[in-house]
Design a protein around this motif. Sequence first.
Motif, PDB file in Angstrom:
ATOM      1  N   ILE A   1     -36.035   4.096 -52.727  1.00  0.00           N
ATOM      2  CA  ILE A   1     -34.943   4.177 -53.366  1.00  0.00           C
ATOM      3  C   ILE A   1     -34.713   6.063 -52.612  1.00  0.00           C
ATOM      4  O   ILE A   1     -33.861   6.508 -52.114  1.00  0.00           O
ATOM      5  N   LYS A   2     -35.770   6.675 -53.134  1.00  0.00           N
ATOM      6  CA  LYS A   2     -35.728   8.189 -53.296  1.00  0.00           C
ATOM      7  C   LYS A   2     -35.354   8.096 -51.317  1.00  0.00           C
ATOM      8  O   LYS A   2     -34.323   9.200 -50.946  1.00  0.00           O
ATOM      9  N   ALA A   3     -36.207   7.563 -50.874  1.00  0.00           N
ATOM     10  CA  ALA A   3     -36.015   8.127 -49.510  1.00  0.00           C
ATOM     11  C   ALA A   3     -34.469   7.433 -48.439  1.00  0.00           C
ATOM     12  O   ALA A   3     -34.353   8.439 -47.940  1.00  0.00           O
ATOM     13  N   HIS A   4     -33.580   6.581 -49.423  1.00  0.00           N
ATOM     14  CA  HIS A   4     -32.029   5.918 -49.003  1.00  0.00           C
ATOM     15  C   HIS A   4     -31.490   7.363 -49.731  1.00  0.00           C
ATOM     16  O   HIS A   4     -30.118   7.341 -49.280  1.00  0.00           O
ATOM     17  N   GLY A   5     -31.501   8.410 -50.315  1.00  0.00           N
ATOM     18  CA  GLY A   5     -31.011   8.966 -51.362  1.00  0.00           C
ATOM     19  C   GLY A   5     -30.030   8.660 -52.571  1.00  0.00           C
ATOM     20  O   GLY A   5     -29.066   9.264 -53.088  1.00  0.00           O
ATOM     21  N   GLY A   6     -30.840   7.177 -53.338  1.00  0.00           N
ATOM     22  CA  GLY A   6     -30.813   7.091 -54.088  1.00  0.00           C
ATOM     23  C   GLY A   6     -31.253   7.546 -55.776  1.00  0.00           C
ATOM     24  O   GLY A   6     -32.219   8.366 -55.282  1.00  0.00           O
ATOM     25  N   THR A   7     -30.613   6.288 -56.606  1.00  0.00           N
ATOM     26  CA  THR A   7     -31.561   7.312 -57.706  1.00  0.00           C
ATOM     27  C   THR A   7     -32.170   5.281 -58.199  1.00  0.00           C
ATOM     28  O   THR A   7     -31.172   4.664 -58.364  1.00  0.00           O
ATOM     29  N   ILE A   8     -32.974   5.635 -59.183  1.00  0.00           N
ATOM     30  CA  ILE A   8     -33.320   4.247 -60.016  1.00  0.00           C
ATOM     31  C   ILE A   8     -33.302   4.545 -61.415  1.00  0.00           C
ATOM     32  O   ILE A   8     -35.120   5.505 -61.806  1.00  0.00           O
TER      33      ILE A   8
END
Length: 614
Positions: free
Chosen positions: A582-589
């Motif tokens: 998710i971090k690699a996609h520029g998102g958050t979890i």
Amino acid sequence: MKRTRFFHTIQVKLIIIYVLLILIAMQLIGVYFISTTKNSLTRSFSDNLNDQVNMLTVLVEDTLTSERAEAGEAADAEVAEDLGNLVSSLFNISQAEIQVLDASGRVLATSEPDRRDIIGRKNTTLAVSRALQGIRDNEEEIIDADNVRKKVIARPAFDTSRGQSRVIGVVYVVASMEDLYATMRGINRIFVTGMLIALGLTGVLGVLLAHTITNPIKGLTRQATAVAEGRFDEQVPVYGDDEIGRLSEAFNYMTGRLQEALSANEEEKEKLASILANMSDGVVAADENGQVIVTNRRAREMLGVKHALGKPMDELLGIPKDQLHKLQTGVEHSTIVVRPLPDDGGEWLMHVTLTPIYRRDRTISGAIAVLHDVTEQEQLERSRREFVANVSHELRTPLTTIKSYVEALDDGALEEPELAKRFVGVIRGESNRMIRLVNDLLHLSRLDSNQERLRPIEVNVREMLEEVSDRFSFQMKQKGIGGSVLIEDGIETAWFDRDQIDQVLDNLMSNAIKYTQDGGHIEIAARKPTPDTVSISVKDNGMGIPEKDQARIFERFYRVDKARSRNMGGTGLGLSIAREIIKAHGGTIELESELNRGTTVTFTLPLRRGGDAE
């Protein structure tokens, strides 16, 4: 600088004293003047009234002793008429009510036309009673029902025609003193008005006078404040050659000398401050009593304080006094201090090196502590040790199992087909487990080193989530777990690496099924928190995660229940891999959970490639 309150200034005190002196003087003069005036007016009023009463008494005596007063009823009527004329004439002059009474106290005549009804009645006042007894001095002041002050005089009339003195009547006068007191009120108003005007002029003159005294003092005060704040370019104005003028000149001279002395000192302080401010390590200096005298910004950040001056060094650093003494005397050179971070953010490790400060006679005058932050270094070392230990433990368990079953086969279990087949199945399962572990470790390594290339494509969100639900439908039916897929209106497609996001969803669904009891429910939902992002969540109503474990749930190899997680086939790396993807996609979890109520894991991704808006 502490601000002086208005009523505490010298200028106001001088004005107040000046005004009070004038006020007291005018009050004394006013009291004397008004009292004298009142007495004079009252005496004049009484003397005038007494003169008129005496004159009326003589006329009444003549009328009552005349031969007409003894000649019967007709003469009585004539006497009453004569007395009425007398008192009416006097009333017009004196503005008073006048009554003439006979020897029995009966009213014979009155000056009040509207009070003719009292003629023939007795006047029973105390003054009349005294006058009928022959007492001449019968004067008093009264206040009537209308709150009007009046002067009362009762004067006896004597018959001395037959060689004897007997009371044959009384002259009773009630005179209003309203005009007198109105005059006094007018005088009071004039005096008060004059006093207010005088006080106003006195106040203005007092301001001007006080200003000439306090203005130079204010200049000195401003200059003293400026010097205390380090501003030496201002000069105190000199207004004259008096005491205050000479004081201003001396103060200007002192300012110049002080500026020269402080300039040299400031240069040295600036050099030291620049060195301390730009150091990457913290510096704390203390005097011989252990009180902190110098700190730099880095030291205050590391110690988590805003102000440290004057505090004991042992309390500030958190070092026991006996150990601090060993560091100061050279018995120990350095130590590690553990400081808790604010908001329970972990620990801050500092390497403290203490060096004594010597005087010229080699006695110790203080100490300097240099603080070096070794938190990150220690965390990296701790992470490395934990990672090696975890990997070793995860690999040792299946290897031990494989070795045990291989030895069993070698000892004869191979001759029994059923037993050998079961042992081979266990060996295969443990081998697959090691392969999954190694693959997960390699995947994490590629993500950490940015070697895992993302291949974003346009993905239909509804189709992807329904496929995830279908993949796990068989496992959910086995446990009797219900499922649902909720897609918010307006969500159609999004750009991301489909394989990677499928891996995240598979991991989340696998965990939800593992930790949800039979008959539970799992919900997959997609929402748009903002126009540019999409949030996908996996929610179950399973056993949940204790609050103390939630902060570490995304750490590698971290398990809430290690034994049960391992028995269920988990490697402890699934959520770590999900977070990195998710971090690699520029998102958050993020994760929300309540023990025995369920868990919700939500990750948010950009809708468009590179975060472009729709």
